[in-house]
Design a protein around this motif. Structure first.
Motif, PDB file in Angstrom:
ATOM      1  N   LEU A  85       7.259  -0.858  -7.687  1.00 11.79           N
ATOM      2  CA  LEU A  85       6.144  -0.163  -8.308  1.00 11.79           C
ATOM      3  C   LEU A  85       5.730   0.989  -7.408  1.00 11.79           C
ATOM      4  N   PRO A  86       5.141   2.060  -7.983  1.00 13.07           N
ATOM      5  CA  PRO A  86       4.864   3.258  -7.190  1.00 13.07           C
ATOM      6  C   PRO A  86       3.806   3.035  -6.118  1.00 13.07           C
ATOM      7  N   ASP A  87       3.942   3.819  -5.041  1.00 16.71           N
ATOM      8  CA  ASP A  87       2.954   3.793  -3.962  1.00 16.71           C
ATOM      9  C   ASP A  87       1.733   4.631  -4.306  1.00 16.71           C
ATOM     10  N   ALA A  88       1.959   5.774  -4.966  1.00 18.69           N
ATOM     11  CA  ALA A  88       0.881   6.736  -5.152  1.00 18.69           C
ATOM     12  C   ALA A  88       1.164   7.623  -6.362  1.00 18.69           C
ATOM     13  N   THR A  89       0.134   8.278  -6.837  1.00 18.99           N
ATOM     14  CA  THR A  89       0.229   9.367  -7.788  1.00 18.99           C
ATOM     15  C   THR A  89      -0.569  10.528  -7.200  1.00 18.99           C
ATOM     16  N   LEU A  90      -0.920  11.541  -7.994  1.00 19.67           N
ATOM     17  CA  LEU A  90      -1.696  12.683  -7.509  1.00 19.67           C
ATOM     18  C   LEU A  90      -3.033  12.731  -8.225  1.00 19.67           C
ATOM     19  N   ALA A  99      -6.588  15.169  -9.291  1.00 17.60           N
ATOM     20  CA  ALA A  99      -6.720  16.453  -9.972  1.00 17.60           C
ATOM     21  C   ALA A  99      -6.516  17.632  -9.036  1.00 17.60           C
ATOM     22  N   GLN A 100      -6.732  17.463  -7.742  1.00 17.78           N
ATOM     23  CA  GLN A 100      -6.541  18.525  -6.766  1.00 17.78           C
ATOM     24  C   GLN A 100      -5.129  18.569  -6.194  1.00 17.78           C
ATOM     25  N   GLY A 101      -4.298  17.660  -6.619  1.00 18.83           N
ATOM     26  CA  GLY A 101      -2.926  17.638  -6.141  1.00 18.83           C
ATOM     27  C   GLY A 101      -2.711  16.822  -4.884  1.00 18.83           C
ATOM     28  N   ALA A 102      -3.738  16.157  -4.363  1.00 17.23           N
ATOM     29  CA  ALA A 102      -3.617  15.345  -3.160  1.00 17.23           C
ATOM     30  C   ALA A 102      -3.090  13.962  -3.515  1.00 17.23           C
ATOM     31  N   PRO A 103      -2.419  13.264  -2.589  1.00 13.36           N
ATOM     32  CA  PRO A 103      -1.927  11.911  -2.869  1.00 13.36           C
ATOM     33  C   PRO A 103      -3.068  10.953  -3.184  1.00 13.36           C
ATOM     34  N   ALA A 104      -2.866  10.121  -4.207  1.00  8.96           N
ATOM     35  CA  ALA A 104      -3.827   9.095  -4.594  1.00  8.96           C
ATOM     36  C   ALA A 104      -3.129   7.743  -4.516  1.00  8.96           C
ATOM     37  N   PRO A 105      -3.264   7.032  -3.393  1.00 11.25           N
ATOM     38  CA  PRO A 105      -2.578   5.735  -3.260  1.00 11.25           C
ATOM     39  C   PRO A 105      -3.021   4.754  -4.331  1.00 11.25           C
ATOM     40  N   LEU A 106      -2.068   3.973  -4.826  1.00 11.56           N
ATOM     41  CA  LEU A 106      -2.333   2.991  -5.868  1.00 11.56           C
ATOM     42  C   LEU A 106      -2.492   1.600  -5.268  1.00 11.56           C
ATOM     43  N   PHE A 107      -3.396   0.830  -5.866  1.00 12.40           N
ATOM     44  CA  PHE A 107      -3.546  -0.564  -5.456  1.00 12.40           C
ATOM     45  C   PHE A 107      -2.241  -1.307  -5.703  1.00 12.40           C
ATOM     46  N   SER A 108      -1.913  -2.249  -4.826  1.00 12.33           N
ATOM     47  CA  SER A 108      -0.690  -3.027  -4.957  1.00 12.33           C
ATOM     48  C   SER A 108      -0.943  -4.450  -4.502  1.00 12.33           C
ATOM     49  N   ALA A 109      -0.372  -5.415  -5.254  1.00 11.91           N
ATOM     50  CA  ALA A 109      -0.452  -6.830  -4.874  1.00 11.91           C
ATOM     51  C   ALA A 109       0.849  -7.505  -5.260  1.00 11.91           C
ATOM     52  N   GLN A 110       1.328  -8.361  -4.394  1.00 12.11           N
ATOM     53  CA  GLN A 110       2.558  -9.100  -4.672  1.00 12.11           C
ATOM     54  C   GLN A 110       2.500 -10.454  -3.985  1.00 12.11           C
ATOM     55  N   ALA A 111       3.132 -11.445  -4.609  1.00 13.40           N
ATOM     56  CA  ALA A 111       3.086 -12.797  -4.065  1.00 13.40           C
ATOM     57  C   ALA A 111       4.295 -13.573  -4.565  1.00 13.40           C
ATOM     58  N   THR A 112       4.729 -14.529  -3.761  1.00 18.07           N
ATOM     59  CA  THR A 112       5.818 -15.433  -4.136  1.00 18.07           C
ATOM     60  C   THR A 112       5.474 -16.845  -3.694  1.00 18.07           C
ATOM     61  N   ALA A 113       5.978 -17.807  -4.435  1.00 21.69           N
ATOM     62  CA  ALA A 113       5.845 -19.218  -4.076  1.00 21.69           C
ATOM     63  C   ALA A 113       7.125 -19.918  -4.490  1.00 21.69           C
ATOM     64  N   GLY A 114       7.587 -20.815  -3.662  1.00 19.74           N
ATOM     65  CA  GLY A 114       8.835 -21.494  -3.994  1.00 19.74           C
ATOM     66  C   GLY A 114       9.007 -22.804  -3.268  1.00 19.74           C
TER      67      GLY A 114
END
Length: 674
Positions: free
Chosen positions: A536-541, A543-558
Motif C-alpha cells: 500500500l502507498p506510503d504517501a500522496t500529495l 494541494a500545495q504539492g508537498a508529500p502527505a504521508p498516509l496512515f498505515s497498519a499491518q498485523a499478522t498472527a499464526g
C-alpha cells in the motif's frame, strides 16, 4: 562375571582407570596428578580408553546373552542384576575419567600457543568448529574448543570418541569436516560458553545466543528456507575460509478463481473487481522461477571475531525476453548480498549490504537468517507481513548473557507515492491544480530500468530492542522516514520534507517448545506502507504539492506446528490497511481514498467507472509441508496451501466495493545441501 580384553596392557589400563576413578582420595587430586601414574600422554590415552570401554561393553553383551539363554533362577537373576549394576557404575566412572583426559588435552594444546598444535577455542570457525544450535531441539548446547563425538554404530549411549584433529600449514589444529556438535571446557571453571558458530553439518552461522525455547530455525522447517538458511552438506574448507552452499530447486503452481497473472507471487492490489473480465475466470500457473542459490564465505579474524559474506539469488525477475509460451526465461536476480562482522568479546555485531530489513520480525536475538517469516508457498508470503530486502548498515549490541539485544539500522529509503487524479509525466513530475510541478522522482537510467525512483533526502532510520528470556522471543521497534519532493514554477521552486514513521513489535511464543509456537507481529504509523506485503502507498500529495504521508497498519498472527520430524503445518491470518488523504480543486478530485471518486461501476462487468483505491486487504491461509526423503543426498519435500484473500476499497460514489480471491498452492522442492 569377568570381562575379557584382547590384550593384557589394555586390560591393565582400564583396570587402573576404573580403580583410580572409584578411589576417593585419588579423585581429590588435581587432574594432572590423577593421570600421571598411567605413564602415558593424555593425547594417546583417550583412544585406548574409548576402545577399552567399547570392547568391554561388547563382551559383556555376549556374556549376558549366554546367561539369558539358560533357565532363569532367582539366585542367578540377582547375581546378574548385581553384575550389571556394577559394570554400569564402572562405565560411568570410566566416562568421567575420559572427560578428564579430554580437558587435559584442551589445556595442553592451549598452552602450546602458535608454535605447535592449537585448538581454536571460542572462535567457532570452520577450523576448530563448535556449534551453538541444538539441532531440532533448539537447545544451545554446542560449545567451542576440543570436540568429541559419538558413533551410534560403534558405541553405546554416553560413550564418546575424540574428534580427529588435523594440522594445517600454519601449525594450528583444525577439526576434520563432518564432526557433530561438540562439548568443550574453558580453563578451570569447566563452564561452557556459547560462541560464534559456523554452518557445519546441521548448523547455521549464529552469533552467541541465549536459549529462549524458540531457538534458531531448525534446518527442516520451510521458515529457515525462506529466511535464507544454508546447507549442512555443502561445507568446504579453503584454507582459513569456509564455504557453505545452500538453496533448492523449486517447482510451484497455483490454481485460483481469478486471473491475476502473477503466479505464486500475489500482487494483492491487482485482485480484480467484478468490472473486469478476469474476475470471472479461473487461472492456473506454474513455474520454477523461485528456485534459489545461496553461498556463504566465512573466516576467523582472531579468537573473538569472525567475518562472513552471504549471497542469495533466484530467478524471480522478468527479463525483456521472458515469455510464458516457449522459453519461460526468467532473469537471475539478487535477493541478499551482505557482509557481517561478529565480535564475541564485545558482543558487537555489524552488517552491511542488502538483507532483510531489521523491521522484519525475528525469532532469536537480532541476527541475520533468523527472520520469522511464514512457511507459506506463495512468494509474497502473507498479507500484512512486515518485510523488505534492501541496503542497510546495521549495528547490534547484546547484553546480559545475550538475553537483551539492541540494534540500529540505517536503511535505503524509497517512498511509494499514489497520485490518483493527478497528471503524471514520465519523468516523475506531477501537474498540480495550481499549475505548479511537483517532482517526486526520476526514471532510472544506465544500469537501472526506466521505473520511477523516488526523491529521497535521507535513509530510513530503524531501531529495535529484542528480549530472549527463558520462554519466548519479544521485540519492539520503531522507524523514521522522510518523504521529500520539490515544487517548482518557472524561475523558482522549493523543497518539501515530511517526517513520517511508526512503531510496532512481534513475539514468538513456544507453546510446546520446538513443536508448536504462536507468532504475533504488527506495525503502525504513517508513510510506511511499503514495508507490508500488500505494498500500500506510503504517501500522496497535498494541494500545495508537498508529500502527505498516509496512515498505515499491518498485523499478522499464526500458529506453526511440527508434529513429526517430517511434517510442518501452519495457519496464518494477516491484515494491512491504508489511511486516506485527499483534496478537491476546480471541480476535480485528488489524493488517496477521496469519497468523491466514482466507484459506481466496480461491480458491473466492462464498466470503467471504478477508481477503487485499496483500503484493506486481509488473508487467511492454512498449509502443510511433508518431507519424503532426507539423507546424505539432501531433502525432498512437498507442500500444499489453501488461501483466501479479500480486498476492500475506500468508499466513493456508489459504493465501497470489495473482491476476493481463493487459491490452492502446490510446491515440490529438492534441497541438495540439507
Amino acid at each position: 562375571m569377568k570381562i575379557f580384553f584382547k590384550n593384557r596392557p589394555l586390560y591393565e589400563t582400564v583396570t587402573k582407570v576404573v580403580h583410580t576413578s572409584l578411589n576417593t582420595p585419588a579423585l581429590a587430586k588435581p587432574e594432572s596428578e590423577r593421570m600421571r601414574p598411567f605413564g602415558m600422554s593424555p593425547c594417546f590415552l583417550a583412544p585406548y580408553l574409548r576402545k577399552s570401554l567399547f570392547a568391554g561393553t561388547v563382551l559383556l553383551s555376549g556374556s549376558l546373552a549366554g546367561w539369558l539363554d539358560r533357565p532363569a533362577h532367582a539366585d542367578d537373576l540377582d547375581l546378574l542384576e548385581q553384575q550389571v549394576a556394577r559394570i554400569q557404575a564402572e562405565q560411568h566412572e570410566l566416562q568421567k575419567a575420559l572427560v578428564s583426559v579430554q580437558k587435559q588435552i584442551a589445556a595442553h594444546r592451549t598452552g602450546r600457543g602458535h608454535g605447535g598444535m592449537q585448538a581454536r577455542a571460542a572462535t567457532g570457525g570452520g577450523s576448530g568448529v563448535a556449534v551453538a544450535q541444538g539441532h531440532a531441539t533448539g537447545g544451545l548446547h554446542g560449545l567451542t574448543g576440543l570436540a568429541s563425538t559419538q558413533s551410534e554404530e560403534e558405541e553405546g549411549p554416553g560413550l564418546v570418541e575424540p574428534t580427529p584433529v588435523r594440522a594445517t600449514r600454519h601449525g594450528r589444529a583444525r577439526m576434520v569436516a563432518g564432526a557433530d556438535v561438540q562439548p568443550s571446557f574453558s580453563g578451570a571453571t569447566d563452564t561452557p560458553e556459547v560462541d560464534s558458530v559456523i554452518g557445519h553439518r546441521a548448523e547455521d552461522v549464529i552469533s552467541r545466543l541465549a536459549d529462549n525455547n524458540v531457538g534458531p530455525h531448525a534446518r527442516e522447517t520451510v521458515g529457515a528456507q525462506a529466511a535464507g538458511a544454508l546447507g549442512d552438506h555443502g561445507v568446504f574448507h579453503m584454507g582459513p575460509v569456509t564455504l557453505i552452499l545452500g538453496g533448492f530447486l523449486d517447482a510451484a503452481a497455483v490454481e485460483e478463481n481469478r486471473h491475476t497473472a502473477t503466479g505464486t507471487f500475489q500482487y494483492y492490489q491487482d485482485i480484480p473487481f467484478a468490472n473486469q473480465a478476469r474476475y470471472h475466470t479461473d487461472n492456473f500457473e506454474g513455474s520454477a522461477r523461485y528456485s534459489r542459490i545461496s553461498l556463504m564465505a566465512r573466516g576467523n579474524v582472531d579468537t573473538h571475531s569472525t567475518i562472513s559474506g552471504f549471497f542469495e539469488m533466484d530467478f524471480g525477475a522478468g527479463a525483456a525476453t521472458t515469455d510464458a509460451y516457449e522459453s519461460n526465461s526468467y532473469a537471475f536476480r539478487l535477493r541478499q548480498a551482505y557482509m557481517a562482522y561478529d565480535n564475541s568479546d564485545l558482543n558487537f555485531h555489524f552488517l552491511a549490504g542488502q538483507a532483510w530489513s531489521m523491521l522484519t520480525p525475528g525469532r532469536v536475538g537480532i541476527t541475520p537468517r533468523q527472520e520469522s517469516l511464514p512457511e507459506t508457498i506463495e512468494s509474497s508470503m502473507l498479507a500484512g507481513q512486515t518485510w523488505a530486502r534492501q541496503l542497510q548498515f546495521r549495528f547490534v549490541k547484546d547484553f546480559f548473557n545475550h538475553r537483551l539485544w539492541t540494534g540500529l539500522s540505517i536503511e535505503n529509503s524509497a517512498t511509494l507515492y499514489d497520485t490518483t487524479g493527478m497528471t503524471t509525466s514520465s519523468d516523475g513530475q506531477i501537474v498540480m491544480p495550481n499549475g505548479q510541478l511537483a517532482t517526486i522522482g526520476s526514471p532510472g537510467t544506465g544500469l537501472t530500468n526506466n521505473a520511477l525512483f523516488s526523491n529521497e533526502i535521507a535513509p530510513d532510520i530503524i531501531g529495535k530492542i529484542a528480549w530472549d528470556p527463558h520462554w519466548g522471543h519479544y521485540e519492539v521497534e520503531g522507524i523514521l522516514h522522510f518523504p521529500h519532493d520539490r515544487v517548482s514554477t518557472l524561475g523558482h521552486g522549493h523543497n518539501n520534507t515530511a517526517i513520517a514513521g511508526g512503531g510496532g513489535g512481534s513475539m514468538v511464543l513456544p507453546v510446546i517448545p520446538h513443536t508448536m509456537e504462536i507468532r504475533l507481529a504488527g506495525l503502525v504509523g504513517t508513510g510506511i506502507g511499503r514495508y507490508g506485503s500488500v505494498l500500500l502507498p506510503d504517501a500522496t500529495l497535498n494541494a500545495q504539492g508537498a508529500p502527505a504521508p498516509l496512515f498505515s497498519a499491518q498485523a499478522t498472527a499464526g500458529i506453526v506446528g511440527h508434529p513429526t520430524p517430517k511434517i510442518d503445518v501452519y495457519g496464518f491470518f494477516g491484515m494491512q490497511q491504508a489511511g486516506r488523504s485527499y483534496f478537491n480543486a476546480s471541480g476535480s478530485s485528488y489524493g488517496y481514498g477521496n469519497p468523491a471518486y466514482d466507484n459506481t461501476g466496480c461491480m458491473v462487468e466492462l464498466s470503467t467507472a471504478c477508481t477503487g483505491n485499496t483500503r484493506r486487504v486481509i488473508e487467511a491461509t492454512v498449509g502443510a509441508w511433508y518431507r519424503f526423503f532426507k539423507g546424505h543426498y539432501g531433502t525432498v519435500e512437498g507442500g500444499v496451501q489453501l488461501a483466501y484473500t479479500q480486498r476492500s476499497a475506500w468508499v466513493g460514489q456508489g459504493a465501497a466495493p470489495d473482491t476476493s480471491l481463493s487459491a490452492l498452492f502446490m510446491d515440490f522442492r529438492y534441497l541438495p545441501f540439507q
